[in-house]
Design a protein around this motif. Structure first.
Motif, short mmCIF file in Angstrom:
data_model
loop_
_atom_site.label_atom_id
_atom_site.label_comp_id
_atom_site.label_asym_id
_atom_site.label_seq_id
_atom_site.Cartn_x
_atom_site.Cartn_y
_atom_site.Cartn_z
N TYR A 175 0.86 -1.18 0.00
CA TYR A 175 0.00 0.00 0.00
C TYR A 175 0.90 1.23 0.00
CZ TYR A 175 0.66 0.45 5.15
OH TYR A 175 1.17 0.60 6.42
N PHE B 122 -11.60 2.93 -2.87
CA PHE B 122 -10.25 2.72 -2.35
C PHE B 122 -10.35 2.34 -0.88
CE2 PHE B 122 -10.14 6.73 0.02
CZ PHE B 122 -11.12 7.47 -0.64
N ALA C 69 -8.49 3.03 2.78
CA ALA C 69 -7.64 4.07 3.36
C ALA C 69 -7.70 4.01 4.88
CB ALA C 69 -8.08 5.46 2.87
N TRP D 275 -8.26 0.55 8.50
CA TRP D 275 -8.52 0.32 7.08
C TRP D 275 -10.01 0.15 6.83
CZ3 TRP D 275 -5.22 1.44 3.52
CH2 TRP D 275 -3.85 1.23 3.69
N PHE E 276 -3.18 4.52 1.51
CA PHE E 276 -4.15 4.16 0.46
C PHE E 276 -3.80 2.79 -0.12
CE2 PHE E 276 -3.89 8.79 0.48
CZ PHE E 276 -5.22 9.17 0.47
N VAL F 57 -6.83 1.37 -5.30
CA VAL F 57 -7.56 2.52 -5.82
C VAL F 57 -8.15 2.17 -7.18
CG1 VAL F 57 -7.36 4.93 -6.57
CG2 VAL F 57 -6.03 4.11 -4.61
#
Lengths: 369, 56
Positions: A127, A162, A164, A201, A239, A242
């Motif tokens: 990530y 996504f 994050a 997350w 992130f 994505v």
């Protein structure tokens, strides 16, 4: 045992099935039944909405390298000059306005099952972490990806999804920025949709109604950018996975084979690393001090590169001594480079290779958006 | 950082950085960010090393 519906209509509050004598079958859903699936008499199927399954069709993700698997430029980035779109992990860049900030964009390893536990079909290997530890005079910073062709998503819904997490609750803004290319209409910055990122997350989804390009002039080299506007403060944001896709539904992440994803990245940038004694280039020696060689690109680049960078130790030569490499010319397929030095045999040929205990790397610039 | 001029196969000037990592070589194209940095360097009163001559 399956049920065969051959004619007539079955309706209840949840669904409506119509298999009439014309040979078509329509499945409708909703309290005021709306067509969802049509199967015609030739067995062709049309879906009104998105298809979402763990193994749905590839290339629905218009983001390249959305799983952060390709890091050709390195795995840690800390130089972000003001007013410049600085590339980091492949295809992603960061635009910063202002100076004095301490920013680190880094590759981070994913602990297995982190994302599958949250419903992803597969864990990525990495990530991306974006950390601003000193803000300085920065008034804007983002994390973005430019996608070729301003027609992308124009006048339609784009759904960005996504995973994050943040050091503490942080709000980011997601938007689509349109650039109409050389000689084209003025750039259009779409409205941002804010998303507040929590400390663990989580999968986030944003659907954006993208601006139409009706009446616009489109020049060469147009693009759109999916923009993540970052907090104007110190922060740490991470992130993963994505995705930007057409429509209003976030579907499963579009995993593509590594080689395919790498080739997609190399259209814009590629870097060749020559290891110890590895081949670098063959070249013709035109004089005792100058030679020229060709380097063929792994895939056609988006546009002709305009320069090269040489990293590490200079290559060794089969005959003569090396002093420099110069950029001569390029097409989208190959580069002509000059190799300069001494002790060459005029009218002959030689080869360049990786030096003992060192590596040499070369890349070509100017094909990024 | 220092720059040195070179002549390319077509006779068009190219520029290469000297004493920096990575070493850069690029075309003199006004749309080229590397060339823009070179122009800024010139504006600051600096002078590149001359080209060695056309090497056809």
């Amino acid at each position: 045992m399956s049920t065969v519906i051959s004619a007539g209509t079955t309706t209840n509050t949840a669904y409506n099935v119509n298999a009439d004598t014309s040979g078509s079958m329509v499945l409708a859903t909703g309290s005021a039944p709306t067509t969802a699936v049509t199967i015609d008499s030739s067995q062709n199927t049309t879906l009104a909405g998105s298809l979402n399954a763990p193994n749905t069709f590839g290339f629905k993700n218009r983001i390249i390298n959305g799983a952060f698997g390709i890091w050709q430029r390195g795995t840690s980035f800390s130089s972000f000059p003001s007013g410049t779109n600085t590339y980091t992990v492949d295809r992603f860049s960061s635009f910063v306005s202002g100076t004095g900030a301490t920013i680190a964009v880094t590759q981070q390893a994913v602990t297995p099952t982190t994302f599958t536990a949250l419903g992803a079909s597969q864990d990525p290997q990495y990530y991306l972490q974006y950390q601003c530890s000193v803000l300085g005079s920065v008034t804007y910073m983002d994390f973005n990806q430019r996608i070729e062709d301003v027609r992308t998503f124009a006048g339609q819904n784009m759904t960005v999804s996504f995973y994050a997490k943040a050091d503490t609750s942080r709000t980011i803004g997601i938007s689509l920025y349109q650039n109409f290319g050389s000689g084209g209409s003025a750039d259009v910055s779409g409205s941002a949709t804010n998303v507040t990122i929590g400390t663990s997350w989580t999968k986030y989804t944003v659907t954006i109604a993208c601006n139409s390009i009706s009446g616009k002039t489109i020049g060469a080299g147009s693009w759109v950018a999916v923009v993540f506007a970052l907090p104007v403060s110190t922060f740490t944001l991470s992130f993963a996975l994505v995705q930007a896709e057409l429509g209003s539904t976030a579907t499963s992440f579009d995993y593509r084979p590594y080689g395919t994803e790498l080739a997609l990245c190399q259209r814009y940038y590629w870097k060749s690393t020559t290891t110890v004694y590895g081949p670098f280039c063959l070249f013709a020696t035109q004089s005792t001090t100058n030679g020229r060689g060709t380097i063929v690109f792994p895939v056609p680049m988006r546009t002709n590169p305009t320069g090269l960078n040489l990293y590490g130790t200079a290559p060794s030569l089969g005959t003569g001594s090396y002093s420099s490499i110069t950029f001569d010319s390029c097409t989208t397929l190959s580069a002509l480079i000059g190799l300069n030095g001494s002790g060459f045999t005029a009218g002959g040929a030689s080869y360049a290779y990786g030096s003992v205990n060192t590596t040499t790397a070369i890349d070509f610039t100017g094909a990024e958006l | 950082m220092m720059y040195k001029l070179y002549k390319t196969m077509s006779g068009v000037d190219a520029v290469m950085t000297v004493g920096a990592e990575p070493a850069k070589s690029f075309l003199m194209d006004e749309n080229n960010p590397d060339y823009q940095a070179y122009l800024k360097w010139l504006e600051e009163g600096n002078t590149p090393e001359p080209a060695d001559g056309v090497t056809q």
